[in-house]
Design an enzyme around this catalytic site. Structure first.
Site, PDB file in Angstrom:
ATOM      1  N   LYS A  78      37.437  74.891  47.673  1.00  0.00           N
ATOM      2  CA  LYS A  78      38.475  75.060  46.648  1.00  0.00           C
ATOM      3  C   LYS A  78      38.522  73.788  45.803  1.00  0.00           C
ATOM      4  O   LYS A  78      38.439  72.671  46.344  1.00  0.00           O
ATOM      5  CB  LYS A  78      39.824  75.311  47.342  1.00  0.00           C
ATOM      6  CG  LYS A  78      40.974  75.640  46.400  1.00  0.00           C
ATOM      7  CD  LYS A  78      42.229  76.028  47.196  1.00  0.00           C
ATOM      8  CE  LYS A  78      43.417  76.351  46.320  1.00  0.00           C
ATOM      9  NZ  LYS A  78      44.603  76.755  47.085  1.00  0.00           N
ATOM     10  N   SER A 153      46.677  81.190  45.874  1.00  0.00           N
ATOM     11  CA  SER A 153      45.933  80.457  44.875  1.00  0.00           C
ATOM     12  C   SER A 153      44.469  80.228  45.232  1.00  0.00           C
ATOM     13  O   SER A 153      43.680  79.891  44.355  1.00  0.00           O
ATOM     14  CB  SER A 153      46.603  79.114  44.621  1.00  0.00           C
ATOM     15  OG  SER A 153      46.536  78.292  45.774  1.00  0.00           O
ATOM     16  N   SER A 177      48.600  80.724  50.307  1.00  0.00           N
ATOM     17  CA  SER A 177      47.428  80.698  49.424  1.00  0.00           C
ATOM     18  C   SER A 177      46.074  80.854  50.088  1.00  0.00           C
ATOM     19  O   SER A 177      45.081  81.008  49.384  1.00  0.00           O
ATOM     20  CB  SER A 177      47.425  79.416  48.600  1.00  0.00           C
ATOM     21  OG  SER A 177      48.258  79.582  47.496  1.00  0.00           O
TER      22      SER A 177
HETATM   23  N1  GLN Z   1      51.816  81.693  45.764  1.00  0.00           N
HETATM   24  C1  GLN Z   1      52.626  80.617  46.291  1.00  0.00           C
HETATM   25  C2  GLN Z   1      53.018  79.718  45.168  1.00  0.00           C
HETATM   26  O1  GLN Z   1      52.684  80.017  44.073  1.00  0.00           O
HETATM   27  C3  GLN Z   1      51.856  79.875  47.338  1.00  0.00           C
HETATM   28  C4  GLN Z   1      50.896  78.921  46.773  1.00  0.00           C
HETATM   29  C5  GLN Z   1      50.118  78.195  47.816  1.00  0.00           C
HETATM   30  O2  GLN Z   1      50.175  78.494  48.995  1.00  0.00           O
HETATM   31  N2  GLN Z   1      49.421  77.157  47.362  1.00  0.00           N
HETATM   32  O3  GLN Z   1      53.646  78.716  45.345  1.00  0.00           O
END
Ligand code: GLN
Length: 486
Positions: A78, A153, A177
């Site tokens: 990532k 994400s 994410s």
């Molecule tokens: N979708 C969640 C957010 O937007 C989790 C993001 C994540 O785990 N990095 O904060």
């Protein structure tokens, strides 16, 4: 057997027995990236040195040199994991082309084990989002249906595994994410216990919640990767001083008598019928395998979403203060210092990141701090206690990973609350700090994958990986989309 179906051990054995070379293996994935990534859009950056690194390992192997366990096996990362000699952008215009001067701990542990980095994977900007649509450069699509999102994400990390553009990848999970995109793309994704994997060299979003973890085709590969990166690190003050262990040894497939809690709050309104059916079937499967299924309650679940979005944005607003146009990345034109900050941040950040910074700054501001931030910290403690109480009765918890399967690109971009609800089943675990994973458990009526979530107590990674492994042995839900097969 095609390379695509081999697990990490089979890849290591194939290299050791010279069934194939690392250069061939690496080229296999580079060719697939070349062929399919225009459609999937998982890679922000492909490592042009990968093939030379593979050749160097092949040469050492042919000379009979001692090599680390996974020498010559490709992996992809990532784009918020700090790497040297290539950009780390967090899919943000702010960090476009930014090359950090050092390597993060998880990545250097992979390097020490001999892995070859194929490149950096797209993500929602600064890991804020659930669909990869907040990515500034490449909005990754779901390999099962490229009209749909891969989740986020770590959308690039999940899609790359699903499409066979890397055998496995690393992602990060602050509120879901890793697990949510794993669920939407039909792969295994694990968030380790907070502190299990060093955060040194992970670009910070919400430091009390962030954790690096693997995405892979199987529990076995996830266990192997976690064994490499799960190591105490003095460079991260929250790294747990817990012994590094080989989690693949926990994968006995024997799960008889394990007590699994089924939390009633996770099967309520908003859960799509297809997901509910698949998760119910997974629960039955565990009963068939000899586990004891026990009804439990996590009574503060309703408050998790609000609590998360106060704490995560508060921490983000502070963490992202470092992007000032001076120290990192983008530096805008300006006549004075104030405009330099203002213009750099205006140009560099996307809408969602700005929204989070504003929300976070608001909940931390004088007059609102007690009403929002302190209150949310207190509720976090209540949510944690729910889990502490539950784990007095059960060994693990089973529930859906995501309320829906992958949705069409654009379907939720105008409605942030709908988007935030994508993580309603995953973010409590981050507030608690335990471990959790998503493993494929079925398909919806459109053929899109569904994942089931297994949550574990602190440092119980081995137990939930074994549960996932036993499930995989008894089912057949992990496969690469037909049209992407060579
Ligand atoms: N979708 C969640 C957010 O937007 C989790 C993001 C994540 O785990 N990095 O904060």
């Amino acid at each position: 057997m095609s390379i695509l179906n081999k697990n990490i051990k089979e890849l290591a054995d194939g290299l050791a027995s010279k069934e194939f070379s690392s250069a061939e293996l690496t080229q296999f994935y580079l060719d697939r990236i070349e062929k399919y990534d225009d459609e999937v859009k998982a890679y922000n950056y492909v490592n042009e040195n990968a093939i030379n690194q593979a050749k160097a390992i092949d040469e050492k192997r042919s000379k009979g040199e001692d090599l680390p366990q996974f020498a010559g096996i490709p992996v992809a990362l990532k784009d918020l994991l700090i790497t040297k000699d290539m950009p780390t952008t967090c899919s943000s215009k702010f960090l476009e082309g930014f090359k950090p001067p050092y390597v993060g701990t998880a990545v250097s542990l992979l390097e020490e084990s001999g892995f070859i980095n194929l490149g950096k994977l797209s993500m929602d900007e600064f890991a804020m989002g659930s669909s990869n649509e907040n990515a500034a450069f490449k909005q990754t699509r779901n390999p099962w249906d490229t009209e749909k999102v891969p989740g986020g994400s770590s959308g690039g990390s999940a899609a790359a595994v699903a499409a066979g553009l890397a055998p496995f990848t690393l992602g990060s999970d602050t509120g879901g994410s890793i697990r949510q995109p794993a669920s939407l793309c039909g792969v295994v994704g694990m968030k380790p216990t907070y502190g299990r994997v060093s955060r040194f060299g992970l670009v910070a979003f919400a430091s009390s919640l962030d954790q690096i973890g693997p995405l892979a085709k199987s529990a076995y590969d996830s266990a192997a990767l976690l064994s490499v990166i799960g190591k105490h690190d003095a460079k991260d003050s929250t790294s747990a001083n817990v012994e590094q262990k080989d989690y693949t040894k926990d994968l006995t497939g024997y799960v008889k008598g394990i007590k699994i809690g089924v939390p009633k709050e996770y099967f309520a309104d908003g859960l799509s019928p297809d997901v509910k059916t698949a998760v119910d079937n997974a629960v039955k499967k565990y009963a068939d395998l000899g586990c004891k299924l026990i009804d439990i309650s996590l009574p503060h679940t309703d408050y998790a979403l609000a609590t998360y979005y106060i704490l995560a944005t508060a921490e983000a607003s502070s963490n992202l203060g470092r992007y000032d146009g001076i120290r990192y990345g983008r530096r805008a034109e300006a006549d004075n210092l104030r405009d330099l900050y203002f213009n750099s941040r205006t140009e560099g950040f996307g809408d969602e990141v700005k929204r989070r910074i504003m929300l976070g700054t608001y909940v931390l501001s004088a007059g609102y701090y007690d009403a929002y931030y302190i209150k949310a910290q207190k509720v976090r403690t209540l949510i944690k206690q729910d889990f502490v109480e539950a784990y007095k009765k059960v060994d693990a918890i089973i529930c859906p990973t995501s309320p829906t399967t992958a949705f069409k690109a654009g379907a939720k971009t105008e409605d942030p609350i709908q988007m935030y609800l994508s993580d309603v089943y995953t973010l409590s675990l981050n507030l608690f700090g335990g471990c959790g994973l998503s493993v494929p458990c079925g398909f919806d009526s459109d053929g899109m994958p569904i994942g089931v979530q297994l949550m574990g107590n602190y440092f119980d990674e081995g137990l939930i990986l074994n549960l996932a492994h036993a499930f995989e042995q008894a089912t057949d839900f992990s496969r690469i989309p037909e049209k992407l097969k060579i």
